[in-house]
Design a protein around this motif. Structure first.
Motif, mmCIF file in Angstrom:
data_model
loop_
_atom_site.group_PDB
_atom_site.id
_atom_site.type_symbol
_atom_site.label_atom_id
_atom_site.label_comp_id
_atom_site.label_asym_id
_atom_site.label_seq_id
_atom_site.Cartn_x
_atom_site.Cartn_y
_atom_site.Cartn_z
ATOM 1 N N PHE A 1 0.853 -1.190 0.000
ATOM 2 C CA PHE A 1 0.000 0.000 0.000
ATOM 3 C C PHE A 1 0.888 1.239 0.000
ATOM 4 O O PHE A 1 1.821 1.343 0.797
ATOM 5 C CB PHE A 1 -0.905 0.017 1.232
ATOM 6 C CG PHE A 1 -1.892 -1.112 1.289
ATOM 7 C CD1 PHE A 1 -3.180 -0.958 0.794
ATOM 8 C CD2 PHE A 1 -1.543 -2.340 1.838
ATOM 9 C CE1 PHE A 1 -4.094 -1.992 0.843
ATOM 10 C CE2 PHE A 1 -2.444 -3.381 1.898
ATOM 11 C CZ PHE A 1 -3.725 -3.209 1.396
ATOM 12 N N ARG A 2 0.547 2.179 -0.885
ATOM 13 C CA ARG A 2 1.299 3.437 -0.942
ATOM 14 C C ARG A 2 0.343 4.621 -0.908
ATOM 15 O O ARG A 2 -0.724 4.584 -1.538
ATOM 16 C CB ARG A 2 2.163 3.494 -2.208
ATOM 17 C CG ARG A 2 3.386 2.589 -2.145
ATOM 18 C CD ARG A 2 4.315 2.838 -3.330
ATOM 19 N NE ARG A 2 4.764 4.236 -3.385
ATOM 20 C CZ ARG A 2 5.503 4.723 -4.381
ATOM 21 N NH1 ARG A 2 5.880 3.935 -5.383
ATOM 22 N NH2 ARG A 2 5.879 5.993 -4.367
ATOM 23 N N PRO A 3 0.701 5.675 -0.172
ATOM 24 C CA PRO A 3 -0.158 6.864 -0.136
ATOM 25 C C PRO A 3 -0.136 7.582 -1.475
ATOM 26 O O PRO A 3 0.783 7.408 -2.281
ATOM 27 C CB PRO A 3 0.481 7.719 0.965
ATOM 28 C CG PRO A 3 1.909 7.285 0.985
ATOM 29 C CD PRO A 3 1.908 5.824 0.658
ATOM 30 N N LEU A 4 -1.157 8.389 -1.700
ATOM 31 C CA LEU A 4 -1.270 9.143 -2.942
ATOM 32 C C LEU A 4 -0.782 10.578 -2.737
ATOM 33 O O LEU A 4 -1.081 11.211 -1.716
ATOM 34 C CB LEU A 4 -2.728 9.168 -3.411
ATOM 35 C CG LEU A 4 -3.338 7.805 -3.767
ATOM 36 C CD1 LEU A 4 -4.829 7.966 -4.016
ATOM 37 C CD2 LEU A 4 -2.650 7.206 -4.982
ATOM 38 N N ALA A 5 -0.061 11.088 -3.719
ATOM 39 C CA ALA A 5 0.451 12.452 -3.632
ATOM 40 C C ALA A 5 -0.696 13.461 -3.631
ATOM 41 O O ALA A 5 -0.633 14.487 -2.948
ATOM 42 C CB ALA A 5 1.403 12.722 -4.788
ATOM 43 N N ALA A 6 -1.716 13.194 -4.399
ATOM 44 C CA ALA A 6 -2.907 14.048 -4.421
ATOM 45 C C ALA A 6 -4.062 13.228 -3.849
ATOM 46 O O ALA A 6 -4.715 12.464 -4.579
ATOM 47 C CB ALA A 6 -3.220 14.508 -5.845
ATOM 48 N N PRO A 7 -4.309 13.328 -2.551
ATOM 49 C CA PRO A 7 -5.307 12.463 -1.912
ATOM 50 C C PRO A 7 -6.705 12.626 -2.503
ATOM 51 O O PRO A 7 -7.110 13.727 -2.878
ATOM 52 C CB PRO A 7 -5.282 12.900 -0.454
ATOM 53 C CG PRO A 7 -3.968 13.591 -0.275
ATOM 54 C CD PRO A 7 -3.675 14.235 -1.587
ATOM 55 N N LEU A 8 -7.424 11.512 -2.599
ATOM 56 C CA LEU A 8 -8.834 11.557 -2.971
ATOM 57 C C LEU A 8 -9.641 12.026 -1.767
ATOM 58 O O LEU A 8 -9.143 12.023 -0.633
ATOM 59 C CB LEU A 8 -9.325 10.176 -3.389
ATOM 60 C CG LEU A 8 -9.081 9.716 -4.830
ATOM 61 C CD1 LEU A 8 -7.598 9.549 -5.115
ATOM 62 C CD2 LEU A 8 -9.821 8.412 -5.094
ATOM 63 N N ALA A 9 -10.871 12.423 -2.015
ATOM 64 C CA ALA A 9 -11.772 12.693 -0.897
ATOM 65 C C ALA A 9 -11.850 11.437 -0.034
ATOM 66 O O ALA A 9 -11.803 10.315 -0.551
ATOM 67 C CB ALA A 9 -13.157 13.078 -1.411
ATOM 68 N N PRO A 10 -11.932 11.581 1.281
ATOM 69 C CA PRO A 10 -11.820 10.415 2.162
ATOM 70 C C PRO A 10 -12.970 9.424 2.021
ATOM 71 O O PRO A 10 -14.043 9.745 1.511
ATOM 72 C CB PRO A 10 -11.798 11.025 3.567
ATOM 73 C CG PRO A 10 -12.482 12.340 3.407
ATOM 74 C CD PRO A 10 -12.124 12.820 2.033
ATOM 75 N N TYR A 11 -12.717 8.224 2.496
ATOM 76 C CA TYR A 11 -13.689 7.135 2.505
ATOM 77 C C TYR A 11 -14.373 7.163 3.866
ATOM 78 O O TYR A 11 -13.787 6.786 4.882
ATOM 79 C CB TYR A 11 -12.958 5.811 2.278
ATOM 80 C CG TYR A 11 -13.848 4.600 2.121
ATOM 81 C CD1 TYR A 11 -14.588 4.392 0.963
ATOM 82 C CD2 TYR A 11 -13.927 3.629 3.127
ATOM 83 C CE1 TYR A 11 -15.373 3.272 0.808
ATOM 84 C CE2 TYR A 11 -14.712 2.501 2.975
ATOM 85 C CZ TYR A 11 -15.433 2.329 1.813
ATOM 86 O OH TYR A 11 -16.208 1.212 1.658
ATOM 87 N N ASP A 12 -15.605 7.632 3.901
ATOM 88 C CA ASP A 12 -16.308 7.865 5.161
ATOM 89 C C ASP A 12 -17.268 6.727 5.483
ATOM 90 O O ASP A 12 -17.909 6.159 4.596
ATOM 91 C CB ASP A 12 -17.100 9.169 5.095
ATOM 92 C CG ASP A 12 -16.195 10.392 5.007
ATOM 93 O OD1 ASP A 12 -15.026 10.290 5.435
ATOM 94 O OD2 ASP A 12 -16.661 11.433 4.510
ATOM 95 N N THR A 13 -17.361 6.442 6.776
ATOM 96 C CA THR A 13 -18.328 5.463 7.271
ATOM 97 C C THR A 13 -19.354 6.198 8.131
ATOM 98 O O THR A 13 -19.001 6.849 9.115
ATOM 99 C CB THR A 13 -17.647 4.374 8.122
ATOM 100 O OG1 THR A 13 -16.696 3.681 7.323
ATOM 101 C CG2 THR A 13 -18.677 3.388 8.652
ATOM 102 N N HIS A 14 -20.624 6.111 7.745
ATOM 103 C CA HIS A 14 -21.701 6.758 8.488
ATOM 104 C C HIS A 14 -22.603 5.699 9.129
ATOM 105 O O HIS A 14 -22.923 4.686 8.509
ATOM 106 C CB HIS A 14 -22.562 7.615 7.561
ATOM 107 C CG HIS A 14 -21.822 8.755 6.935
ATOM 108 N ND1 HIS A 14 -21.722 9.987 7.536
ATOM 109 C CD2 HIS A 14 -21.140 8.848 5.768
ATOM 110 C CE1 HIS A 14 -21.017 10.802 6.764
ATOM 111 N NE2 HIS A 14 -20.662 10.138 5.676
ATOM 112 N N CYS A 15 -22.978 5.948 10.367
ATOM 113 C CA CYS A 15 -24.032 5.166 11.014
ATOM 114 C C CYS A 15 -25.346 5.869 10.684
ATOM 115 O O CYS A 15 -25.500 7.061 10.946
ATOM 116 C CB CYS A 15 -23.802 5.099 12.511
ATOM 117 S SG CYS A 15 -25.099 4.195 13.392
ATOM 118 N N LEU A 16 -26.299 5.124 10.132
ATOM 119 C CA LEU A 16 -27.526 5.707 9.585
ATOM 120 C C LEU A 16 -28.748 5.038 10.206
ATOM 121 O O LEU A 16 -28.784 3.812 10.363
ATOM 122 C CB LEU A 16 -27.529 5.492 8.070
ATOM 123 C CG LEU A 16 -28.503 6.310 7.210
ATOM 124 C CD1 LEU A 16 -28.137 7.785 7.260
ATOM 125 C CD2 LEU A 16 -28.441 5.798 5.771
#
Length: 296
Positions: free
Chosen positions: A258-273
């Motif tokens: 796994f390698r980080p990205l130089a230009a991060p994507l919008a985060p991967y969010d977990t919501h309790c609904l």
């Protein structure tokens, strides 16, 4: 036959004296006598015989006594169960979750909740975010852990966790260098891609394609899969590359880097609904635990 009749009967059968039985029940003797007479009329048999020393139970009364005690115990247990459910101390909850929550957030919620509410039963169902939304809308789930910012009207949410996307590469890939600098997404141009299916997670499927387009290339989609763990598994076999939530590092699958990205994507969010108007004490207790873990 009423429960009050049975309480009077059991007290008199155990005390064998009207005065003592009435005192035990915090009542006077006349209503106790009336209750016994009403019960005898309902049963159709004499339950007691008076004698010089007090009261003697008849054969019919002796036959009724263990059943009466059992019925009173069952009624008491039912009342306690109903009270505890109303207070959120007992009962059950139906919970949906997307698979990656097992690596970030859900285990901590379940452990803390089980320690504080051992009598509440949790029924867990692994479903995609889209499937959970459908089940929640039909009241077949009490709450869900989803990966979508699209919250339907009438629902409330808690952000449980937020994590970065990372490039996931086969261990033998030229770019698979542990500890290397952040990877430019355009470096994956031309590589076969493994990606979550759009039907399962449309938001993140589209987000990854949009990020690739912004980096100047269209990914060569070779694998579209139902589970993020399947995406990592395909990559571990050397069959492609991908962008996956950082929590999947915890899966411990060999053969991937796994390698980080130089230009991060919008985060991967977990919501309790959950449905805003759903008024269950057990649900509120669970949501309190979710909030505590989210704030930790």
């Amino acid at each position: 036959m009423e429960l009050r009749h049975l309480r009077c009967f059991v007290a008199l059968a155990e005390e064998r004296h009207f005065g003592r039985a009435a005192a035990r029940l915090a009542m006077t003797q006349p209503p106790l006598t009336t209750a016994i007479q009403q019960l005898e009329a309902s049963v159709g048999a004499r339950l007691f015989e008076r004698n010089s020393r007090g009261v003697a139970i008849t054969a019919a009364g002796a036959a009724l006594l263990p059943r009466a005690i059992s019925l009173l115990e069952q009624a008491g247990a039912a009342a306690r169960e109903a009270r505890d459910v109303g207070l959120g101390l007992a009962g059950s909850l139906r919970i949906g979750f997307a698979g990656t929550v097992l690596y970030r957030g859900l285990p901590q919620v379940l452990q803390r909740f089980a320690a504080a509410h051992p009598r509440l039963r949790l029924s867990l169902h692994e479903l995609s975010s889209a499937e959970q939304l459908a089940e929640l809308a039909q009241d077949r789930l009490d709450l869900g852990f989803v990966h979508t910012p699209r919250v339907p009207p009438g629902f409330s949410q808690i952000l449980l966790s937020s994590q970065a996307f990372m490039a996931c590469l086969p261990a033998g890939h030229a770019l698979a260098v542990e500890g290397a600098e952040a990877l430019e997404l355009k470096q994956l141009t031309g590589a076969p891609f493994a990606l979550i299916m759009r039907a399962v997670s449309p938001d993140y499927h589209d987000r990854i394609l949009a990020a690739c387009a912004e980096a100047g290339f269209e990914p060569d989609l070779r694998f579209e899969l139902r589970h993020w763990l399947s995406v990592v598994s395909v990559i571990a076999q050397g069959l492609g590359v991908g962008l996956v939530p950082a929590a999947l590092q915890q899966a411990g699958l060999p053969g991937v880097v796994f390698r980080p990205l130089a230009a991060p994507l919008a985060p991967y969010d977990t919501h309790c609904l959950w449905r805003t108007q759903r008024d269950l004490a057990a649900l509120q207790a669970f949501l309190d635990t979710v909030r505590a873990v989210a704030q930790a």
